[in-house]
Scaffold this motif. Sequence first.
Motif, PDB file in Angstrom:
ATOM      1  N   LYS A 105     -24.005 -25.358  -4.108  1.00  0.00           N
ATOM      2  CA  LYS A 105     -23.661 -26.481  -4.987  1.00  0.00           C
ATOM      3  C   LYS A 105     -22.767 -26.023  -6.141  1.00  0.00           C
ATOM      4  O   LYS A 105     -21.785 -26.682  -6.475  1.00  0.00           O
ATOM      5  CB  LYS A 105     -24.931 -27.128  -5.544  1.00  0.00           C
ATOM      6  N   ARG A 106     -23.132 -24.885  -6.724  1.00  0.00           N
ATOM      7  CA  ARG A 106     -22.343 -24.387  -7.860  1.00  0.00           C
ATOM      8  C   ARG A 106     -20.931 -24.003  -7.418  1.00  0.00           C
ATOM      9  O   ARG A 106     -19.961 -24.263  -8.129  1.00  0.00           O
ATOM     10  CB  ARG A 106     -23.048 -23.205  -8.514  1.00  0.00           C
ATOM     11  N   ILE A 107     -20.816 -23.406  -6.248  1.00  0.00           N
ATOM     12  CA  ILE A 107     -19.487 -23.044  -5.730  1.00  0.00           C
ATOM     13  C   ILE A 107     -18.683 -24.312  -5.444  1.00  0.00           C
ATOM     14  O   ILE A 107     -17.498 -24.391  -5.760  1.00  0.00           O
ATOM     15  CB  ILE A 107     -19.614 -22.151  -4.481  1.00  0.00           C
ATOM     16  N   GLY A 108     -19.360 -25.310  -4.859  1.00  0.00           N
ATOM     17  CA  GLY A 108     -18.690 -26.582  -4.597  1.00  0.00           C
ATOM     18  C   GLY A 108     -18.218 -27.232  -5.887  1.00  0.00           C
ATOM     19  O   GLY A 108     -17.082 -27.741  -5.967  1.00  0.00           O
ATOM     20  N   ASP A 109     -19.083 -27.227  -6.920  1.00  0.00           N
ATOM     21  CA  ASP A 109     -18.698 -27.791  -8.220  1.00  0.00           C
ATOM     22  C   ASP A 109     -17.518 -27.025  -8.810  1.00  0.00           C
ATOM     23  O   ASP A 109     -16.573 -27.625  -9.343  1.00  0.00           O
ATOM     24  CB  ASP A 109     -19.876 -27.751  -9.203  1.00  0.00           C
ATOM     25  N   SER A 110     -17.566 -25.693  -8.712  1.00  0.00           N
ATOM     26  CA  SER A 110     -16.462 -24.876  -9.239  1.00  0.00           C
ATOM     27  C   SER A 110     -15.172 -25.171  -8.494  1.00  0.00           C
ATOM     28  O   SER A 110     -14.104 -25.263  -9.111  1.00  0.00           O
ATOM     29  CB  SER A 110     -16.805 -23.384  -9.123  1.00  0.00           C
ATOM     30  N   ASN A 111     -15.259 -25.314  -7.175  1.00  0.00           N
ATOM     31  CA  ASN A 111     -14.063 -25.646  -6.381  1.00  0.00           C
ATOM     32  C   ASN A 111     -13.473 -26.982  -6.813  1.00  0.00           C
ATOM     33  O   ASN A 111     -12.247 -27.124  -6.935  1.00  0.00           O
ATOM     34  CB  ASN A 111     -14.384 -25.665  -4.889  1.00  0.00           C
ATOM     35  N   ARG A 112     -14.343 -27.962  -7.037  1.00  0.00           N
ATOM     36  CA  ARG A 112     -13.861 -29.272  -7.480  1.00  0.00           C
ATOM     37  C   ARG A 112     -13.197 -29.176  -8.853  1.00  0.00           C
ATOM     38  O   ARG A 112     -12.136 -29.764  -9.082  1.00  0.00           O
ATOM     39  CB  ARG A 112     -15.021 -30.277  -7.510  1.00  0.00           C
ATOM     40  N   GLN A 113     -13.822 -28.425  -9.749  1.00  0.00           N
ATOM     41  CA  GLN A 113     -13.240 -28.278 -11.086  1.00  0.00           C
ATOM     42  C   GLN A 113     -11.897 -27.551 -11.012  1.00  0.00           C
ATOM     43  O   GLN A 113     -10.933 -27.943 -11.679  1.00  0.00           O
ATOM     44  CB  GLN A 113     -14.202 -27.512 -11.997  1.00  0.00           C
ATOM     45  N   LEU A 114     -11.829 -26.507 -10.196  1.00  0.00           N
ATOM     46  CA  LEU A 114     -10.563 -25.790 -10.042  1.00  0.00           C
ATOM     47  C   LEU A 114      -9.494 -26.692  -9.440  1.00  0.00           C
ATOM     48  O   LEU A 114      -8.328 -26.645  -9.834  1.00  0.00           O
ATOM     49  CB  LEU A 114     -10.757 -24.539  -9.184  1.00  0.00           C
ATOM     50  N   ARG A 115      -9.882 -27.495  -8.454  1.00  0.00           N
ATOM     51  CA  ARG A 115      -8.942 -28.420  -7.826  1.00  0.00           C
ATOM     52  C   ARG A 115      -8.419 -29.422  -8.850  1.00  0.00           C
ATOM     53  O   ARG A 115      -7.233 -29.728  -8.882  1.00  0.00           O
ATOM     54  CB  ARG A 115      -9.622 -29.132  -6.651  1.00  0.00           C
ATOM     55  N   GLU A 116      -9.319 -29.924  -9.706  1.00  0.00           N
ATOM     56  CA  GLU A 116      -8.901 -30.883 -10.734  1.00  0.00           C
ATOM     57  C   GLU A 116      -7.928 -30.225 -11.708  1.00  0.00           C
ATOM     58  O   GLU A 116      -6.898 -30.831 -12.073  1.00  0.00           O
ATOM     59  CB  GLU A 116     -10.121 -31.422 -11.489  1.00  0.00           C
ATOM     60  N   VAL A 117      -8.234 -29.006 -12.133  1.00  0.00           N
ATOM     61  CA  VAL A 117      -7.334 -28.292 -13.052  1.00  0.00           C
ATOM     62  C   VAL A 117      -6.001 -28.039 -12.373  1.00  0.00           C
ATOM     63  O   VAL A 117      -4.931 -28.238 -12.961  1.00  0.00           O
ATOM     64  CB  VAL A 117      -7.984 -26.972 -13.531  1.00  0.00           C
ATOM     65  N   PHE A 118      -6.038 -27.606 -11.107  1.00  0.00           N
ATOM     66  CA  PHE A 118      -4.811 -27.344 -10.362  1.00  0.00           C
ATOM     67  C   PHE A 118      -3.980 -28.624 -10.231  1.00  0.00           C
ATOM     68  O   PHE A 118      -2.761 -28.609 -10.469  1.00  0.00           O
ATOM     69  CB  PHE A 118      -5.148 -26.774  -8.983  1.00  0.00           C
ATOM     70  N   ASP A 119      -4.635 -29.713  -9.856  1.00  0.00           N
ATOM     71  CA  ASP A 119      -3.911 -30.986  -9.708  1.00  0.00           C
ATOM     72  C   ASP A 119      -3.300 -31.429 -11.030  1.00  0.00           C
ATOM     73  O   ASP A 119      -2.160 -31.918 -11.068  1.00  0.00           O
ATOM     74  CB  ASP A 119      -4.859 -32.075  -9.178  1.00  0.00           C
ATOM     75  N   LEU A 120      -4.033 -31.239 -12.136  1.00  0.00           N
ATOM     76  CA  LEU A 120      -3.506 -31.607 -13.450  1.00  0.00           C
ATOM     77  C   LEU A 120      -2.302 -30.749 -13.807  1.00  0.00           C
ATOM     78  O   LEU A 120      -1.280 -31.265 -14.290  1.00  0.00           O
ATOM     79  CB  LEU A 120      -4.609 -31.455 -14.508  1.00  0.00           C
TER      80      LEU A 120
END
Length: 137
Positions: free
Chosen positions: A90-105
């Motif tokens: 779950k934590r890795i999934g959350d981190s991936n989502r956060q990284l994806r959001e930062v990358f997309d931004l």
Amino acid sequence: MSEFAFDTHRAVKRLQAAGFESPQAEAVVDAIAVANGDQAGFATKADLDAAVAKLDGRIDDVEETLGKRIDDVEETLGKRFDELEETLGKRIGDSNRQLREVFDLKMANLRLGMIVWMYTGLAAMVALIKALDYLLD
């Protein structure tokens, strides 16, 4: 432990019949009786077999108890590892989502910056063309 039965009177009579004087026969029989008394504390084969059987039973009990405890520990550790794997997933999934959001931004900001530079460059070219047109007329 077993007791060794020793008929002292009979032993004295047999020694006397073999030629021993009465005091000698009594002394020999007394020495044998004393030795027999000293040996009364020794274990017999049956005593040792019983002790071994008892220890074997206790070893089997300890082995069974330890086996159960090991099984319990394995089960507990298995559950803990499963919980840890789920939590980390779950934590890795959350981190991936956060990284994806930062990358997309960041990518959106980069695109926006490129568009601004492109329009700025276009505006500069238009201004240059107008200035050249003015100078040439």
